[in-house]
Design a protein around this motif. Structure first.
Motif, PDB file in Angstrom:
ATOM      1  N   SER A   1       0.820  -1.221   0.000  1.00  0.00           N
ATOM      2  CA  SER A   1       0.000   0.000   0.000  1.00  0.00           C
ATOM      3  C   SER A   1       0.851   1.268   0.000  1.00  0.00           C
ATOM      4  O   SER A   1       0.329   2.360   0.212  1.00  0.00           O
ATOM      5  CB  SER A   1      -0.933   0.015   1.219  1.00  0.00           C
ATOM      6  OG  SER A   1      -0.184   0.031   2.428  1.00  0.00           O
ATOM      7  N   SER A   2       2.155   1.148  -0.244  1.00  0.00           N
ATOM      8  CA  SER A   2       3.010   2.336  -0.279  1.00  0.00           C
ATOM      9  C   SER A   2       2.744   3.130  -1.558  1.00  0.00           C
ATOM     10  O   SER A   2       2.204   2.589  -2.528  1.00  0.00           O
ATOM     11  CB  SER A   2       4.490   1.933  -0.210  1.00  0.00           C
ATOM     12  OG  SER A   2       4.823   1.125  -1.321  1.00  0.00           O
ATOM     13  N   PRO A   3       3.109   4.420  -1.573  1.00  0.00           N
ATOM     14  CA  PRO A   3       2.936   5.184  -2.824  1.00  0.00           C
ATOM     15  C   PRO A   3       3.682   4.516  -3.973  1.00  0.00           C
ATOM     16  O   PRO A   3       4.695   3.847  -3.770  1.00  0.00           O
ATOM     17  CB  PRO A   3       3.554   6.550  -2.484  1.00  0.00           C
ATOM     18  CG  PRO A   3       3.525   6.624  -0.991  1.00  0.00           C
ATOM     19  CD  PRO A   3       3.702   5.225  -0.504  1.00  0.00           C
ATOM     20  N   GLY A   4       3.174   4.694  -5.184  1.00  0.00           N
ATOM     21  CA  GLY A   4       3.821   4.099  -6.344  1.00  0.00           C
ATOM     22  C   GLY A   4       5.161   4.748  -6.637  1.00  0.00           C
ATOM     23  O   GLY A   4       5.450   5.858  -6.184  1.00  0.00           O
ATOM     24  N   SER A   5       5.989   4.063  -7.383  1.00  0.00           N
ATOM     25  CA  SER A   5       7.286   4.621  -7.741  1.00  0.00           C
ATOM     26  C   SER A   5       7.102   5.871  -8.590  1.00  0.00           C
ATOM     27  O   SER A   5       6.343   5.869  -9.558  1.00  0.00           O
ATOM     28  CB  SER A   5       8.109   3.595  -8.521  1.00  0.00           C
ATOM     29  OG  SER A   5       9.282   4.206  -9.038  1.00  0.00           O
ATOM     30  N   PRO A   6       7.815   6.954  -8.248  1.00  0.00           N
ATOM     31  CA  PRO A   6       7.719   8.159  -9.080  1.00  0.00           C
ATOM     32  C   PRO A   6       8.329   7.982 -10.459  1.00  0.00           C
ATOM     33  O   PRO A   6       8.122   8.816 -11.339  1.00  0.00           O
ATOM     34  CB  PRO A   6       8.490   9.208  -8.255  1.00  0.00           C
ATOM     35  CG  PRO A   6       9.402   8.422  -7.387  1.00  0.00           C
ATOM     36  CD  PRO A   6       8.692   7.143  -7.080  1.00  0.00           C
ATOM     37  N   GLU A   7       9.074   6.898 -10.665  1.00  0.00           N
ATOM     38  CA  GLU A   7       9.692   6.667 -11.960  1.00  0.00           C
ATOM     39  C   GLU A   7       8.675   6.666 -13.096  1.00  0.00           C
ATOM     40  O   GLU A   7       8.934   7.161 -14.186  1.00  0.00           O
ATOM     41  CB  GLU A   7      10.422   5.313 -11.964  1.00  0.00           C
ATOM     42  CG  GLU A   7      11.736   5.330 -11.220  1.00  0.00           C
ATOM     43  CD  GLU A   7      12.799   6.103 -11.979  1.00  0.00           C
ATOM     44  OE1 GLU A   7      13.064   5.768 -13.147  1.00  0.00           O
ATOM     45  OE2 GLU A   7      13.354   7.047 -11.404  1.00  0.00           O
TER      46      GLU A   7
ATOM     47  N   PHE B   1       0.738   9.428   0.163  1.00  0.00           N
ATOM     48  CA  PHE B   1       1.612  10.215  -0.692  1.00  0.00           C
ATOM     49  C   PHE B   1       2.933  10.426   0.039  1.00  0.00           C
ATOM     50  O   PHE B   1       3.058  10.180   1.241  1.00  0.00           O
ATOM     51  CB  PHE B   1       0.983  11.564  -1.061  1.00  0.00           C
ATOM     52  CG  PHE B   1       0.549  12.403   0.120  1.00  0.00           C
ATOM     53  CD1 PHE B   1       1.469  13.113   0.878  1.00  0.00           C
ATOM     54  CD2 PHE B   1      -0.788  12.494   0.471  1.00  0.00           C
ATOM     55  CE1 PHE B   1       1.074  13.885   1.962  1.00  0.00           C
ATOM     56  CE2 PHE B   1      -1.200  13.265   1.555  1.00  0.00           C
ATOM     57  CZ  PHE B   1      -0.260  13.964   2.305  1.00  0.00           C
ATOM     58  N   ARG B   2       3.936  10.886  -0.708  1.00  0.00           N
ATOM     59  CA  ARG B   2       5.212  11.258  -0.109  1.00  0.00           C
ATOM     60  C   ARG B   2       5.129  12.709   0.365  1.00  0.00           C
ATOM     61  O   ARG B   2       4.815  13.598  -0.419  1.00  0.00           O
ATOM     62  CB  ARG B   2       6.356  11.111  -1.118  1.00  0.00           C
ATOM     63  CG  ARG B   2       6.663   9.680  -1.476  1.00  0.00           C
ATOM     64  CD  ARG B   2       7.753   9.591  -2.546  1.00  0.00           C
ATOM     65  NE  ARG B   2       7.912   8.198  -2.931  1.00  0.00           N
ATOM     66  CZ  ARG B   2       7.144   7.571  -3.814  1.00  0.00           C
ATOM     67  NH1 ARG B   2       6.179   8.237  -4.422  1.00  0.00           N
ATOM     68  NH2 ARG B   2       7.317   6.303  -4.088  1.00  0.00           N
TER      69      ARG B   2
ATOM     70  N   PRO C   1      -3.472  16.071   6.430  1.00  0.00           N
ATOM     71  CA  PRO C   1      -2.015  16.241   6.559  1.00  0.00           C
ATOM     72  C   PRO C   1      -1.197  15.033   6.116  1.00  0.00           C
ATOM     73  O   PRO C   1      -0.099  15.205   5.575  1.00  0.00           O
ATOM     74  CB  PRO C   1      -1.836  16.519   8.060  1.00  0.00           C
ATOM     75  CG  PRO C   1      -3.141  17.117   8.492  1.00  0.00           C
ATOM     76  CD  PRO C   1      -4.183  16.413   7.686  1.00  0.00           C
ATOM     77  N   ASP C   2      -1.711  13.813   6.326  1.00  0.00           N
ATOM     78  CA  ASP C   2      -0.897  12.628   6.028  1.00  0.00           C
ATOM     79  C   ASP C   2      -1.494  11.709   4.979  1.00  0.00           C
ATOM     80  O   ASP C   2      -0.939  10.643   4.694  1.00  0.00           O
ATOM     81  CB  ASP C   2      -0.637  11.835   7.310  1.00  0.00           C
ATOM     82  CG  ASP C   2      -1.923  11.312   7.937  1.00  0.00           C
ATOM     83  OD1 ASP C   2      -3.012  11.775   7.549  1.00  0.00           O
ATOM     84  OD2 ASP C   2      -1.832  10.427   8.817  1.00  0.00           O
TER      85      ASP C   2
ATOM     86  N   LEU D   1      -4.013  13.838  -8.858  1.00  0.00           N
ATOM     87  CA  LEU D   1      -3.456  14.587  -7.734  1.00  0.00           C
ATOM     88  C   LEU D   1      -1.940  14.476  -7.651  1.00  0.00           C
ATOM     89  O   LEU D   1      -1.336  15.009  -6.710  1.00  0.00           O
ATOM     90  CB  LEU D   1      -4.089  14.106  -6.428  1.00  0.00           C
ATOM     91  CG  LEU D   1      -5.603  14.275  -6.303  1.00  0.00           C
ATOM     92  CD1 LEU D   1      -6.086  13.795  -4.948  1.00  0.00           C
ATOM     93  CD2 LEU D   1      -6.022  15.723  -6.531  1.00  0.00           C
ATOM     94  N   ASP D   2      -1.316  13.769  -8.601  1.00  0.00           N
ATOM     95  CA  ASP D   2       0.148  13.662  -8.650  1.00  0.00           C
ATOM     96  C   ASP D   2       0.700  13.094  -7.336  1.00  0.00           C
ATOM     97  O   ASP D   2       1.731  13.546  -6.828  1.00  0.00           O
ATOM     98  CB  ASP D   2       0.749  15.051  -8.942  1.00  0.00           C
ATOM     99  CG  ASP D   2       2.184  14.990  -9.439  1.00  0.00           C
ATOM    100  OD1 ASP D   2       2.623  13.901  -9.853  1.00  0.00           O
ATOM    101  OD2 ASP D   2       2.865  16.035  -9.401  1.00  0.00           O
ATOM    102  N   LEU D   3       0.042  12.068  -6.808  1.00  0.00           N
ATOM    103  CA  LEU D   3       0.398  11.559  -5.482  1.00  0.00           C
ATOM    104  C   LEU D   3       1.650  10.700  -5.472  1.00  0.00           C
ATOM    105  O   LEU D   3       2.198  10.433  -4.402  1.00  0.00           O
ATOM    106  CB  LEU D   3      -0.778  10.768  -4.888  1.00  0.00           C
ATOM    107  CG  LEU D   3      -2.063  11.564  -4.638  1.00  0.00           C
ATOM    108  CD1 LEU D   3      -3.085  10.701  -3.914  1.00  0.00           C
ATOM    109  CD2 LEU D   3      -1.772  12.836  -3.844  1.00  0.00           C
TER     110      LEU D   3
END
Length: 492
Positions: free
Chosen positions: A72-78, A207-208, A255-256, A281-283
């Motif tokens: 469930s972590s944010p996806g890779s920004p790559e 999100f990061r 906030p998180d 949302l560019d998460l």
């Protein structure tokens, strides 16, 4: 990054959440894989091995950690900062193409053979398209198991599994728990509430950090099309046109996390709807990398330090945004909304929204291709621009979806009448998702540049902005934010 062992070990030992989604840590002694920020005591360095994807961990026989929930972590920004074969394939897999069309359909959209796609994905991610799609199905299944009361059979098919048996086997293999056990262990997140309306899913989108919501939500709200979008009770709401049906989503900044309330006519669209909302949302952005680069310019640094973590507001539907970009040429934000609202009323499909004031889906290119140009309250040249655009979108000769190469799409748009640099670049920025799209001729950008002491002619500003690459689209957000405009403020 997963090949830089020393850097990965340091990230794990410091529990650095900035690297969640960049790589995954597999512990050879426990056969468990985690995100870098896992709260448990870090294993010895010699017991760690690193993988580029959750699918690669699963392929190697590791199961997901029950504490840090790496799936469930944010996806890779790559995948949002590149337009090569692998990045486009990952965006299409996230959009459910493998589940709907199989690997041959994925390859056809990309213009490569299935063997080439398989080879490229395995080389970079350690897993092929089927394994990557399977990992996504497992993540979706877990989300539905833990956050809804849906029967397991409905969850299995909503997550994209072909049978109950495959669903059960995959959940047990990935999470080391049966679906029922996974539900029994689930703990409701702090602050989460049961949905007030039956059939509405309440989710948390990670999100990061940092994330500055002002320009992100402010832009979506200020340019929202009546009937398709609205701001209500602290949430941005809009209708979604999806492969199996339609939906309504409400997105609330916290906030998180981003709170997400989702109502769908077909649960099979859930993964796709979440993927598109995350993209809008560019998460999956990496704000640390973006802001560090932009801070290197002493004239931009104060803007970044004042409000770090700005995102690029994007779209859930690339064709829709292209149409709206044409409607917004050389007119005010209010006038562009009025033009779009007329199109929606005349050509959009009606939907029911028991919770608010949403009434329509934005019309598809196919619906708009049949409209009478004389019915458009636009200058004749812009009518030609719009009708030519929708005709090319409808017949497939112009593609702006996740499979599109950014340079190729720019070239195709430039060939159409009425598409100058501003329109092409705003579509590249917000529809195609190119993080380096730039608008040096935009009046707001030139005004902000002049006030900051930056060069303010297009050629000179472009030369100065070379140092901001590959994040010029984010620089645009910081420059726009200097203006007193509704796009930069979330309504009270």
């Amino acid at each position: 990054m997963h090949t830089d062992t020393e850097r990965c070990v340091r990230a794990v030992q410091s529990k650095d959440a900035r690297f969640d989604g960049w790589f995954f840590t597999a512990v050879v002694t426990t056969r468990i894989y985690c995100r870098p920020s896992c709260p448990v005591v870090p294993p010895k360095a010699e017991n760690m091995t690193f993988y580029p994807s959750a699918a690669a961990c699963q392929q190697a026989g590791f199961r997901a950690c029950k504490r840090c929930r790496p799936d469930s972590s944010p996806g890779s920004p790559e995948w949002n900062q590149r337009a090569d074969l692998v990045a486009r394939a990952m965006r299409l897999i996230a959009d459910g193409v493998v589940d709907r069309e199989g690997v041959p359909g994925l390859a056809a959209r990309l213009g490569y053979s299935a063997r080439q796609v398989e080879r490229q994905l395995r080389t970079e991610l350690g897993a092929g398209p089927l394994a990557l799609a399977r990992a996504q199905r497992a993540q979706t299944a877990r989300l539905l198991i833990e956050t809804t009361a849906l029967p397991m059979a409905e969850i299995a098919f909503a997550a994209g599994f072909s049978s109950i048996r495959t669903f059960n086997d995959t959940v047990r293999e990935v999470f080391a728990l049966a679906p029922g056990e996974l539900r029994a262990r689930a703990r409701k997140p702090a602050g989460a509430a049961a949905p007030a309306t039956p059939g509405v899913l309440s989710l948390r989108l990670p999100f990061r950090a940092p994330l500055n919501p002002d320009n992100l939500f402010g832009h979506l709200i200020a340019t929202g099309v009546p009937g398709v979008e609205e701001w209500r009770d602290g949430a941005y709401r809009r209708t979604l046109n999806l492969p199996y049906g339609h939906g309504v989503v409400a997105l609330t900044p916290h906030p998180d996390h981003i709170g997400c309330r989702l109502s769908l006519t077909d649960p099979r669209d859930m993964t796709i709807a979440i993927s598109r909302c995350r993209r809008m949302l560019d998460l999956d952005a990496d704000p640390a990398a973006v802001d560090d680069r932009l801070r290197s310019d002493p004239l931009l640094a104060p803007l970044v330090d004042k409000a770090p973590g700005r995102r690029v507001p994007r779209t859930v539907d690339e064709a829709e945004f292209a149409v709206r970009a044409v409607l917004g040429q050389q007119v005010s934000t209010a006038a562009a909304r009025t033009h779009a609202a007329r199109l929606v009323t005349a050509h959009g499909e009606r939907v029911e929204d028991p919770e608010g004031g949403l009434t329509h889906l934005f019309p598809t290119p196919e619906a708009l291709a049949a409209l009478d140009p004389e019915s458009l309250a636009l200058p004749r040249s812009r009518r030609t621009t719009l009708t030519t655009l929708v005709r090319h979108l409808a017949d497939g000769s112009l593609r702006l979806g996740a499979e599109s190469g950014w340079d190729e799409a720019r070239a195709r748009l430039t060939e159409l009448p009425g598409f100058g640099p501003w329109t092409v670049e705003v579509i590249a920025m917000r529809a195609l998702g190119d993080p380096d799209a730039f608008l040096p001729s935009d009046l707001g950008i030139r005004r902000a540049a002049k006030e900051l002491g930056l060069p303010h002619t297009p050629a000179a500003l472009t030369a100065r902005a070379a140092a901001w690459r590959p994040w010029r689209a984010y620089a645009v957000q910081y420059l726009w934010a200097t203006d007193d405009h509704p796009i930069n403020v979330i309504p009270a």
